[in-house]
Motif scaffolding. Structure first.
Motif, PDB file in Angstrom:
ATOM      1  N   LEU A 140       0.852  -1.182   0.000  1.00  0.00           N
ATOM      2  CA  LEU A 140       0.000   0.000   0.000  1.00  0.00           C
ATOM      3  C   LEU A 140       0.893   1.238   0.000  1.00  0.00           C
ATOM      4  CD1 LEU A 140      -3.051   0.589   0.195  1.00  0.00           C
ATOM      5  CD2 LEU A 140      -2.772   0.661   2.674  1.00  0.00           C
ATOM      6  N   CYS A 141       0.636   2.142  -0.929  1.00  0.00           N
ATOM      7  CA  CYS A 141       1.412   3.383  -0.989  1.00  0.00           C
ATOM      8  C   CYS A 141       0.508   4.518  -0.516  1.00  0.00           C
ATOM      9  CB  CYS A 141       1.888   3.666  -2.407  1.00  0.00           C
ATOM     10  SG  CYS A 141       2.743   2.279  -3.170  1.00  0.00           S
ATOM     11  N   VAL A 142       0.883   5.113   0.586  1.00  0.00           N
ATOM     12  CA  VAL A 142       0.075   6.190   1.160  1.00  0.00           C
ATOM     13  C   VAL A 142       0.959   7.412   1.380  1.00  0.00           C
ATOM     14  CG1 VAL A 142      -1.468   4.543   2.266  1.00  0.00           C
ATOM     15  CG2 VAL A 142       0.505   5.411   3.529  1.00  0.00           C
ATOM     16  N   ARG A 143       0.293   8.544   1.750  1.00  0.00           N
ATOM     17  CA  ARG A 143       1.103   9.751   1.912  1.00  0.00           C
ATOM     18  C   ARG A 143       2.009   9.643   3.148  1.00  0.00           C
ATOM     19  NH1 ARG A 143      -2.232  15.119   1.458  1.00  0.00           N
ATOM     20  NH2 ARG A 143      -3.922  13.959   2.468  1.00  0.00           N
ATOM     21  N   ARG A 144       1.444   9.330   4.298  1.00  0.00           N
ATOM     22  CA  ARG A 144       2.270   9.245   5.506  1.00  0.00           C
ATOM     23  C   ARG A 144       1.833   8.071   6.362  1.00  0.00           C
ATOM     24  NH1 ARG A 144       5.275  13.624   7.067  1.00  0.00           N
ATOM     25  NH2 ARG A 144       6.295  11.994   8.287  1.00  0.00           N
ATOM     26  N   LEU A 145       2.734   7.633   7.215  1.00  0.00           N
ATOM     27  CA  LEU A 145       2.479   6.503   8.105  1.00  0.00           C
ATOM     28  C   LEU A 145       2.546   6.969   9.554  1.00  0.00           C
ATOM     29  CD1 LEU A 145       4.908   4.031   6.306  1.00  0.00           C
ATOM     30  CD2 LEU A 145       2.403   3.913   6.232  1.00  0.00           C
ATOM     31  N   ASP A 146       1.665   6.409  10.365  1.00  0.00           N
ATOM     32  CA  ASP A 146       1.710   6.734  11.796  1.00  0.00           C
ATOM     33  C   ASP A 146       2.983   6.231  12.461  1.00  0.00           C
ATOM     34  OD1 ASP A 146      -0.650   8.066  12.037  1.00  0.00           O
ATOM     35  OD2 ASP A 146      -1.812   6.365  12.825  1.00  0.00           O
ATOM     36  N   ALA A 147       3.330   5.006  12.128  1.00  0.00           N
ATOM     37  CA  ALA A 147       4.304   4.290  12.957  1.00  0.00           C
ATOM     38  C   ALA A 147       5.748   4.516  12.565  1.00  0.00           C
ATOM     39  CB  ALA A 147       4.005   2.790  12.919  1.00  0.00           C
ATOM     40  N   THR A 148       5.963   5.089  11.407  1.00  0.00           N
ATOM     41  CA  THR A 148       7.347   5.261  10.972  1.00  0.00           C
ATOM     42  C   THR A 148       7.408   6.239   9.812  1.00  0.00           C
ATOM     43  OG1 THR A 148       9.345   4.032  10.373  1.00  0.00           O
ATOM     44  CG2 THR A 148       7.301   3.350   9.321  1.00  0.00           C
ATOM     45  N   SER A 149       8.587   6.540   9.357  1.00  0.00           N
ATOM     46  CA  SER A 149       8.731   7.558   8.325  1.00  0.00           C
ATOM     47  C   SER A 149       8.528   7.028   6.921  1.00  0.00           C
ATOM     48  CB  SER A 149      10.131   8.173   8.401  1.00  0.00           C
ATOM     49  OG  SER A 149      10.370   8.687   9.672  1.00  0.00           O
ATOM     50  N   ARG A 150       9.269   5.976   6.584  1.00  0.00           N
ATOM     51  CA  ARG A 150       9.364   5.565   5.179  1.00  0.00           C
ATOM     52  C   ARG A 150       8.522   4.357   4.805  1.00  0.00           C
ATOM     53  NH1 ARG A 150      14.476   7.050   7.021  1.00  0.00           N
ATOM     54  NH2 ARG A 150      14.848   4.931   7.777  1.00  0.00           N
ATOM     55  N   GLY A 151       8.556   3.310   5.625  1.00  0.00           N
ATOM     56  CA  GLY A 151       7.819   2.108   5.257  1.00  0.00           C
ATOM     57  C   GLY A 151       7.721   1.157   6.434  1.00  0.00           C
ATOM     58  N   ILE A 152       6.792   0.237   6.340  1.00  0.00           N
ATOM     59  CA  ILE A 152       6.603  -0.713   7.437  1.00  0.00           C
ATOM     60  C   ILE A 152       5.948  -1.977   6.903  1.00  0.00           C
ATOM     61  CG2 ILE A 152       4.328   0.253   8.068  1.00  0.00           C
ATOM     62  CD1 ILE A 152       5.020  -0.384  11.002  1.00  0.00           C
ATOM     63  N   MET A 153       6.365  -3.109   7.445  1.00  0.00           N
ATOM     64  CA  MET A 153       5.651  -4.349   7.176  1.00  0.00           C
ATOM     65  C   MET A 153       4.741  -4.525   8.385  1.00  0.00           C
ATOM     66  SD  MET A 153       4.897  -7.673   7.314  1.00  0.00           S
ATOM     67  CE  MET A 153       6.069  -8.474   8.395  1.00  0.00           C
ATOM     68  N   TYR A 154       3.560  -3.942   8.257  1.00  0.00           N
ATOM     69  CA  TYR A 154       2.682  -3.829   9.426  1.00  0.00           C
ATOM     70  C   TYR A 154       2.051  -5.157   9.827  1.00  0.00           C
ATOM     71  CZ  TYR A 154      -0.840  -3.876   5.759  1.00  0.00           C
ATOM     72  OH  TYR A 154      -1.608  -4.246   4.689  1.00  0.00           O
ATOM     73  N   ASP A 155       2.029  -6.114   8.917  1.00  0.00           N
ATOM     74  CA  ASP A 155       1.239  -7.327   9.114  1.00  0.00           C
ATOM     75  C   ASP A 155       2.134  -8.440   9.664  1.00  0.00           C
ATOM     76  OD1 ASP A 155      -0.978  -8.928   8.995  1.00  0.00           O
ATOM     77  OD2 ASP A 155      -0.752  -9.413   6.880  1.00  0.00           O
ATOM     78  N   ASN A 156       2.743  -8.163  10.815  1.00  0.00           N
ATOM     79  CA  ASN A 156       3.798  -9.075  11.238  1.00  0.00           C
ATOM     80  C   ASN A 156       3.355 -10.279  12.047  1.00  0.00           C
ATOM     81  OD1 ASN A 156       3.656  -6.414  12.793  1.00  0.00           O
ATOM     82  ND2 ASN A 156       4.269  -7.870  14.347  1.00  0.00           N
ATOM     83  N   SER A 157       2.438 -10.096  12.968  1.00  0.00           N
ATOM     84  CA  SER A 157       2.232 -11.170  13.936  1.00  0.00           C
ATOM     85  C   SER A 157       0.971 -11.981  13.715  1.00  0.00           C
ATOM     86  CB  SER A 157       2.200 -10.590  15.349  1.00  0.00           C
ATOM     87  OG  SER A 157       1.126  -9.673  15.447  1.00  0.00           O
ATOM     88  N   GLY A 158       0.160 -11.596  12.777  1.00  0.00           N
ATOM     89  CA  GLY A 158      -1.063 -12.350  12.572  1.00  0.00           C
ATOM     90  C   GLY A 158      -2.054 -12.180  13.705  1.00  0.00           C
ATOM     91  N   THR A 159      -1.866 -11.134  14.488  1.00  0.00           N
ATOM     92  CA  THR A 159      -2.813 -10.898  15.589  1.00  0.00           C
ATOM     93  C   THR A 159      -3.818  -9.818  15.197  1.00  0.00           C
ATOM     94  OG1 THR A 159      -1.243  -9.329  16.505  1.00  0.00           O
ATOM     95  CG2 THR A 159      -1.194 -11.557  17.385  1.00  0.00           C
ATOM     96  N   ASP A 160      -3.914  -9.581  13.895  1.00  0.00           N
ATOM     97  CA  ASP A 160      -4.840  -8.564  13.426  1.00  0.00           C
ATOM     98  C   ASP A 160      -6.207  -9.189  13.160  1.00  0.00           C
ATOM     99  OD1 ASP A 160      -4.332  -9.973  11.051  1.00  0.00           O
ATOM    100  OD2 ASP A 160      -2.663  -8.632  10.593  1.00  0.00           O
ATOM    101  N   SER A 161      -6.997  -8.499  12.387  1.00  0.00           N
ATOM    102  CA  SER A 161      -8.394  -8.916  12.258  1.00  0.00           C
ATOM    103  C   SER A 161      -8.563 -10.258  11.556  1.00  0.00           C
ATOM    104  CB  SER A 161      -9.181  -7.837  11.513  1.00  0.00           C
ATOM    105  OG  SER A 161      -8.658  -7.655  10.215  1.00  0.00           O
ATOM    106  N   ASN A 162      -7.630 -10.630  10.684  1.00  0.00           N
ATOM    107  CA  ASN A 162      -7.812 -11.928  10.017  1.00  0.00           C
ATOM    108  C   ASN A 162      -6.790 -12.973  10.457  1.00  0.00           C
ATOM    109  OD1 ASN A 162      -5.517 -11.035   8.744  1.00  0.00           O
ATOM    110  ND2 ASN A 162      -6.269 -11.403   6.662  1.00  0.00           N
ATOM    111  N   ASN A 163      -5.957 -12.613  11.420  1.00  0.00           N
ATOM    112  CA  ASN A 163      -5.001 -13.570  12.001  1.00  0.00           C
ATOM    113  C   ASN A 163      -4.092 -14.235  10.967  1.00  0.00           C
ATOM    114  OD1 ASN A 163      -5.868 -13.201  14.691  1.00  0.00           O
ATOM    115  ND2 ASN A 163      -7.657 -14.489  14.252  1.00  0.00           N
ATOM    116  N   ILE A 164      -3.834 -13.535   9.912  1.00  0.00           N
ATOM    117  CA  ILE A 164      -2.942 -14.093   8.888  1.00  0.00           C
ATOM    118  C   ILE A 164      -1.731 -13.168   8.771  1.00  0.00           C
ATOM    119  CG2 ILE A 164      -2.692 -14.654   6.441  1.00  0.00           C
ATOM    120  CD1 ILE A 164      -5.682 -15.262   6.420  1.00  0.00           C
TER     121      ILE A 164
END
Lengths: 121, 760
Positions: free
Chosen positions: B354-378
């Motif tokens: 996903l390419c967006v204007r700005r990110l909350d968690a960091t400046s340049r980029g993030i692999m946000y989907d790391n632990s599978g503890t999100d809404s779809n657990n994947i």
């Protein structure tokens, strides 16, 4: 070990102590620069590298941290007031409240209140 | 390497075709047979295309000479068929189906066979289990003179049983090889195959032994258990219908570590790539599409370099910002679920960017989907990058300081690849300025940013992308963050230091009788201008030394230290021009006897160590001829020596407690042919103290006999062992033959010379 790096900056800020506590403090970046070795302490601190090398350019390296499955590997660090942000393994800038910082010791508190103690090598 | 070079010890060689013209037909015929099929076998295996063409030329000369008078020489015959190579294969091109006449003794046409680089459809059909089989992929990576391979297996139900009222049995088809690299359901994942032995280069034979450690995956704990070294003699066969034209196809019987027949295993080539994936890129309208670095590197080229077939494409370009320009991790995850074109990770490996204007968690980029503890657990499905972060106006950011990140084409694309690298299970790697190093670190490194970016993955990361188990790299399986050390992976390649360093491998004897150990002297020399940190010992006990023996049938057998790591191994500094050496005694390895058959055996020795935190390696090779059984006593002794595993321990550590090994040693000493080769081992056994038994120097000297096989350093050890023994006793026990032999190998060693004097 599974790393818990999902926490967003906003979440952590909400759990940090009142920012007023830190208002007026000017952290010296020079104090952060150098080689830090983690002291024995709480079990939760095991998620963090044994040794970090922080440069005043705002970058750090943690030798051996990748193989050890630690939360910080290498990347950027930023100082915002009394909060130290460290680039985590997935590139999130995770904030840590600086509970104490002197020339010889740095005490950080993570989002879950885990106390991480580093001493200058 | 020169093809058809004579194996001269002084390193020189001759091109035999230069003198073939002067030979008679019979001589010429024998020459080509001798050279092609025996002594030059391994040179052919590692020859380049030009050299193989030279081989063709040579054979044509012989053939024409022979055909001039068919009554004078045996009918020359059949042909060597060089295996047809794929045009896509980037190894040295070979002339397809070149015809080379050869000796009629070998009635079967010889085919020079190899494994194609790429992905193979792998199938294991367990014995007595018609309902279940295992399908997967084998990844065969050809690089230089060697091959690295790994595989994954998923369960496959051969049939589906329908329920009432039909009660039918419907076959479940296997994936079609014509469809390229097959993708399997994540829930059916079972095994990772860490290949430890496979055909390395080329073979004239029709089969080779493949060995692999089979790791069972526990999906509840994401852990692996090693179920041992399995093996199969893989035979080249014609590919069944459905495979691409010219596909390499092999079958074999799979054996458990205990040698139990586990059924059949087959592998057929389906793609020149090792893995394939799709990268869907969605963006908000204000953000740029990271297509490439603007200087030639694109998604396709970057992943082509690591043998991934990646289809990256721009999909939605009009995502709505949920709460202004800044996106949280949860918002990105939600957008991925809502807007991606496909969500079936069991049918394809799909990563989302996903390419967006700005990110909350960091400046340049993030692999946000790391632990599978999100809404779809994947886990590891998606990542995000920020196009509107403004690069700081400080010197370290070089020529892009002050720019909006999306306008800095190269760094922006680099971050996109970096985040997808995280989604593929890679972590930060500061070994070089490759994709998995952090942008800030690269900016702070020597050179001007961004020209100091390395547009490739570090070699270790490239290997992970090629050979880490599927659950580690494919989206939706092992969460991000597990230590690399928790995953099995095929052997690491170390940086090759041949050139600055040389490892000379010299067998003590050019030929040994079957059943004898092979003594090898290895010498490491520093040819560089600077001092280099090297292991403090080249002994097999140091654990830095390992190697492999390639027998005449091209079967590879590995060897390494039998001693376990008991202490830290020190390094020492080897000055420019300096050398260090050690003697190795080779008899058995993890795969049994190293020299189990007569013929020319290639010896490859590797020395691996860490230099400044980096794995490095230097290799050397030579060959030794193993001769046939000479008499009945030799046959009995050779059988004992080749089949008794404990004989290796007797060689390595000695002692009276290794009864089986000692019996084999005594059997060898009964043979006049083998006794000289084992005399030193026997001498050490009786000459050294063991428990309450005292060492018997006189018996040791007697055991050496008249003509033991010993090197200079071994002779010195003998001298040290018998130190203190009276001259009279030495004279009585040692013959003049022994004194003469020790004198011949003394090489200026005063202690050995003194022993010789004592015996004379």
């Amino acid at each position: 070990m599974i790393l818990a790096v999902a926490a967003s900056a906003a979440t952590v800020f909400a759990s940090a102590p009142a920012e007023a506590h830190w208002r007026g403090h000017v952290m010296d970046r020079d104090l952060l620069s150098g080689v830090w070795v983690r002291s024995a302490g709480e079990a939760c601190a095991e998620a963090y590298p044994e040794r970090i090398e922080m440069q005043d350019l705002g970058i750090y390296a943690a030798p051996g941290a990748v193989d050890a499955g630690k939360l910080w590997h290498s990347g950027d660090w930023e100082l915002e007031g009394g909060v130290l942000k460290m680039q985590a393994a997935n590139d999130a800038m995770l904030p840590y409240r600086i509970a104490a910082l002197s020339g010889g010791e740095m005490v950080l508190l993570d989002a879950d209140g885990c106390r991480i103690v580093y001493r200058k090598a | 390497m020169a093809l058809l070079s004579s194996c001269k010890r002084d390193g020189s060689y001759e091109r035999p075709w230069t003198r073939v013209h002067s030979l008679g037909k019979g001589e010429a015929h024998q020459t080509v047979r001798f050279r092609i099929l025996e002594f030059e076998y391994f040179n052919i295996l590692s020859a380049g295309a030009a050299e193989l063409r030279a081989l063709n030329d040579l054979a044509q000369i012989i053939w024409r000479k022979a055909m001039a008078d068919p009554n004078e020489v045996p009918v020359l015959p059949d042909e060597i068929l060089l295996d047809e190579e794929s045009a896509e294969d980037n190894r040295p091109p070979f002339q397809p189906a070149s015809r080379i006449p050869i000796d009629p003794v070998f009635r079967q046409p010889f085919v020079l066979r190899s494994l194609k680089h790429g992905a193979y459809f792998l199938q294991w059909k367990p014995k007595n289990s018609p309902w279940t089989r295992y399908n997967g992929t084998m990844r065969v990576e050809r690089h230089g003179l060697s091959t690295t391979a790994s595989g994954d297996l998923y369960t496959h139900s051969a049939y589906t049983f329908t329920s009432w009222p039909t009660f039918r049995i419907i076959p479940n088809p296997d994936p079609s090889p014509s469809a390229g690299i097959p993708i399997f359901s994540r829930s059916r994942y079972r095994y990772y195959l860490r290949v430890t032995q496979i055909l390395q280069w080329y073979t004239f034979g029709n089969s080779f032994t493949m060995r692999f450690e089979r790791f069972r995956f526990d999906s509840t704990t994401n852990t692996w258990s090693n179920e041992g070294l399995h093996s199969a003699v893989m035979t080249f066969k014609s590919a069944p219908a459905g495979y691409p034209a010219g596909a390499t196809y092999l079958e074999g019987d799979l054996k458990s570590p205990a040698g139990v027949d586990l059924g059949t295993i087959s592998m057929g080539w389906v793609s020149r790539y090792l893995r394939k994936a799709t990268i869907e890129i969605d963006r908000v309208s204000a953000s740029d599409y990271p297509a490439g670095n603007g200087a030639g590197a694109t998604w396709q080229s970057v992943f082509e370099d690591v043998d991934w077939d990646v289809n990256a494409y721009s999909s939605d370009t009009n995502l709505t910002e949920p709460s202004g320009q800044f996106w949280s991790n949860a918002e990105m995850h939600s957008a991925m679920l809502a807007r991606r074109d496909s969500a079936n990770l069991d049918n394809e490996w799909r990563y989302h960017l996903l390419c967006v204007r700005r990110l909350d968690a960091t400046s340049r980029g993030i692999m946000y989907d790391n632990s599978g503890t999100d809404s779809n657990n994947i886990p590891r499905e998606g990542a995000g990058i920020s196009s509107h972060w403004v690069i700081p106006s400080t010197a370290q950011w070089g020529t892009v300081q002050g720019q909006q990140f999306g306008d800095a084409t190269g760094p922006y694309f680099r971050t996109a690849v970096h985040e997808i690298g995280h989604a593929m299970g890679l972590y930060h790697n500061s070994s070089d300025n490759g994709f998995m190093h952090t942008t800030g670190q690269i900016a702070a490194s020597p050179g001007v940013f961004p020209s100091n970016i390395q547009w490739s993955f570090n070699a270790a990361d490239a290997k992970r992308l090629r050979h880490m188990p599927d659950p580690w790299v494919r989206p939706g399986m092992i969460p991000f963050g597990s230590s690399y050390s928790s995953a099995p992976i095929s052997d690491d390649e170390a940086m090759d230091l041949n050139g600055p360093l040389e490892l000379k491998v010299e067998p003590l004897m050019d030929a040994v009788p079957i059943g004898a150990p092979v003594r090898v002297k290895v010498t490491l020399t520093n040819h560089s201008d600077s001092a280099m940190e090297v292991p403090d010992s080249l002994s097999l006990k140091s654990e830095h030394v390992s190697g492999r023996i390639v027998d005449p049938a091209a079967t590879v057998r590995g060897f390494q230290s039998v001693m376990k790591c008991v202490e830290e191994h020190a390094h020492e500094v080897l000055k420019p021009g300096a050398s260090m050496s050690a003697d190795l005694t080779l008899l058995r390895g993890r795969d049994g006897a190293l020299f189990p058959a007569p013929g020319l055996h290639k010896i490859v020795v590797d020395v691996c160590w860490e230099m400044n935190g980096m794995a490095v390696k230097v290799s050397g090779k030579d060959s030794v001829m193993v001769t046939h059984v000479e008499d009945n006593a030799h046959a009995v002794a050779a059988k004992a020596a080749l089949t008794e595993p404990d004989l290796l321990l007797t060689l390595a550590i000695g002692g009276d407690h290794l009864e089986e090994g000692n019996r084999a040693l005594d059997a060898a000493m009964e043979s006049d042919v083998l006794a000289p080769h084992y005399a030193l081992v026997k001498a050490k056994q009786v000459g050294r103290r063991f428990g309450k038994r005292k060492g018997n120097a006189v018996a040791a000297v007697k055991a050496l006999g008249n003509n033991p096989v010993v090197s200079t350093s071994e002779a010195r050890r003998v001298a040290e062992m018998v130190k203190g023994t009276t001259n009279a006793a030495l004279k009585k026990s040692g013959g003049s033959g022994l004194a003469k032999k020790l004198k011949s190998v003394a090489n200026g060693d005063k202690m050995v010379a003194s022993l010789v004097d004592s015996m004379s």
